[in-house]
Design an enzyme around this catalytic site. Structure first.
Site, PDB file in Angstrom:
ATOM      1  N   ASP A 193       0.863  -1.170   0.000  1.00 28.52           N
ATOM      2  CA  ASP A 193       0.000   0.000   0.000  1.00 28.52           C
ATOM      3  C   ASP A 193       0.903   1.225   0.000  1.00 28.52           C
ATOM      4  OD1 ASP A 193      -2.278   1.783   0.367  1.00 28.52           O
ATOM      5  OD2 ASP A 193      -3.311   0.067   1.260  1.00 28.52           O
ATOM      6  N   ASP A 228       3.940   1.774  -4.614  1.00 27.58           N
ATOM      7  CA  ASP A 228       2.997   2.456  -5.496  1.00 27.58           C
ATOM      8  C   ASP A 228       2.773   1.542  -6.695  1.00 27.58           C
ATOM      9  OD1 ASP A 228       1.638   4.005  -7.317  1.00 27.58           O
ATOM     10  OD2 ASP A 228       2.994   5.721  -7.208  1.00 27.58           O
ATOM     11  N   ASN A 284      -6.313  -6.060  -5.404  1.00 32.76           N
ATOM     12  CA  ASN A 284      -7.388  -5.288  -4.782  1.00 32.76           C
ATOM     13  C   ASN A 284      -7.229  -3.779  -4.963  1.00 32.76           C
ATOM     14  OD1 ASN A 284      -9.479  -4.580  -2.585  1.00 32.76           O
ATOM     15  ND2 ASN A 284      -7.575  -3.811  -1.703  1.00 32.76           N
ATOM     16  N   TYR A 318     -13.183   4.947 -14.159  1.00 33.64           N
ATOM     17  CA  TYR A 318     -13.174   3.835 -13.208  1.00 33.64           C
ATOM     18  C   TYR A 318     -13.962   2.662 -13.772  1.00 33.64           C
ATOM     19  CZ  TYR A 318     -13.935   1.305  -8.781  1.00 33.64           C
ATOM     20  OH  TYR A 318     -13.991   0.349  -7.800  1.00 33.64           O
ATOM     21  N   LYS A 363     -12.699  -1.068 -14.753  1.00 34.25           N
ATOM     22  CA  LYS A 363     -13.247  -2.225 -14.053  1.00 34.25           C
ATOM     23  C   LYS A 363     -13.967  -3.187 -15.004  1.00 34.25           C
ATOM     24  CE  LYS A 363     -11.849  -1.582  -9.858  1.00 34.25           C
ATOM     25  NZ  LYS A 363     -10.936  -2.549  -9.230  1.00 34.25           N
ATOM     26  N   VAL A 379     -19.603  -1.375  -0.570  1.00 33.77           N
ATOM     27  CA  VAL A 379     -19.105  -1.880   0.710  1.00 33.77           C
ATOM     28  C   VAL A 379     -18.907  -0.712   1.665  1.00 33.77           C
ATOM     29  CG1 VAL A 379     -17.314  -3.232   1.847  1.00 33.77           C
ATOM     30  CG2 VAL A 379     -17.972  -3.768  -0.521  1.00 33.77           C
ATOM     31  N   THR A 381     -17.084   1.238   3.877  1.00 30.59           N
ATOM     32  CA  THR A 381     -15.713   1.514   4.316  1.00 30.59           C
ATOM     33  C   THR A 381     -15.595   3.007   4.563  1.00 30.59           C
ATOM     34  OG1 THR A 381     -14.865   1.946   2.089  1.00 30.59           O
ATOM     35  CG2 THR A 381     -14.840  -0.361   2.854  1.00 30.59           C
TER      36      THR A 381
END
Length: 274
Positions: A63, A90, A117, A182, A186, A215, A217
């Site tokens: 991360d 990165d 992920n 995005y 995806k 989700v 978060t």
């Protein structure tokens, strides 16, 4: 009581209580598995790291958020059979990604499971997209998934097989607003999965796509008011918010030997959001 009032009453607890830890599924085949997770420092990724550590897997995650990632390592290491390993990386820097994955492979003694992920769902308008922004969004949400897979395939092949799980998104299936890049990336992830699964299947490497719904978060809460959350629940078949643990439950199964004949497909955990 009207239908809308009934639904409001049913949907009031927007967060479903996660299953008791003692009642969650255990997968003996995951014990000792060498698992790499990108974007593992927060959100869904954090839930994945925790879930695999609880299964006794040897987990390394990357991360770019150091403090939360280091705090996660400290928290999980207290009772872990194998404390997780965090490396800053990165994923848009492919040279750094490949070097980091090599370091992880050496540290773990191989790679059995790769979970792609890492992603970023920043909102934007069509008019504001420049060629540079296009390239940056593809790098964040698509390109690294291929190159991470490319990097770990030799280790998986030597081990006699492996699992690659690519994260897609429900967003493009719903055609949500202000997410053109995005959603483009995806959508391509699902094509990437199908292609990799075909080319790698004879090496007993399984490749699938995880397609989460919305989700709950901290990042997602930036985009939604309580009213917005209620609208999401109303559009689902189930009256609860999806939590990282719900996504992890699906990922654990697909990573385990129990899913040995599951490959080349998209697996949804979206509470029936259509």
């Amino acid at each position: 009581m009207s239908d809308s009032e009934t639904h409001s009453m049913l949907a009031e607890p927007l967060v479903a209580a996660p299953a008791d830890r003692s009642r969650r599924a255990r997968y003996p085949s995951l014990t000792g598995k060498r698992v790499v997770i990108t974007g593992g420092g927060s959100g869904i990724g954090e839930g994945l790291v925790e879930a695999f550590v609880e299964q006794g897997a040897r987990v390394a995650f990357v991360d770019i958020i150091d403090a939360p990632s280091q705090a996660l390592v400290e928290r999980l290491s207290r009772n872990a059979l194998h404390p997780p390993l965090y490396l800053r990386c990165d994923v848009t820097d492919i040279a750094m990604l490949k070097t980091t994955l090599t370091t992880i492979e050496v540290a773990l003694g191989g790679v059995d499971v790769l979970i792609n992920n890492a992603a970023s769902d920043d909102r934007h308008s069509i008019a504001d997209v420049t060629p540079d922004y296009w390239d940056e969004r593809m790098a964040v949400n698509l390109r690294h998934q291929f190159f991470a897979a490319q990097a770990v395939v030799p280790a998986m092949t030597r081990a006699g097989g492996g699992v690659i799980l690519n994260f897609g998104s429900i967003s493009w299936h719903l055609a949500l607003a202000d997410l053109v890049l995005y959603q483009t990336a995806k959508a391509a992830v699902e094509g990437l999965t199908r292609s990799l699964a075909r080319d790698l299947g004879r090496f007993d490497i399984r490749v699938n796509t995880i397609v989460p719904g919305n989700v709950k978060t901290p990042r997602q809460m930036k985009w939604y008011t309580p009213e917005g959350e209620a609208e999401i629940v109303a559009a689902q078949c189930l009256d609860a918010r999806i939590m990282p643990i719900d996504v992890a439950a699906l990922v654990l199964f697909l990573a385990s030997d129990d899913a040995r004949m599951c490959t080349s497909h998209d697996y949804f955990v979206d509470a029936g959001w259509r």
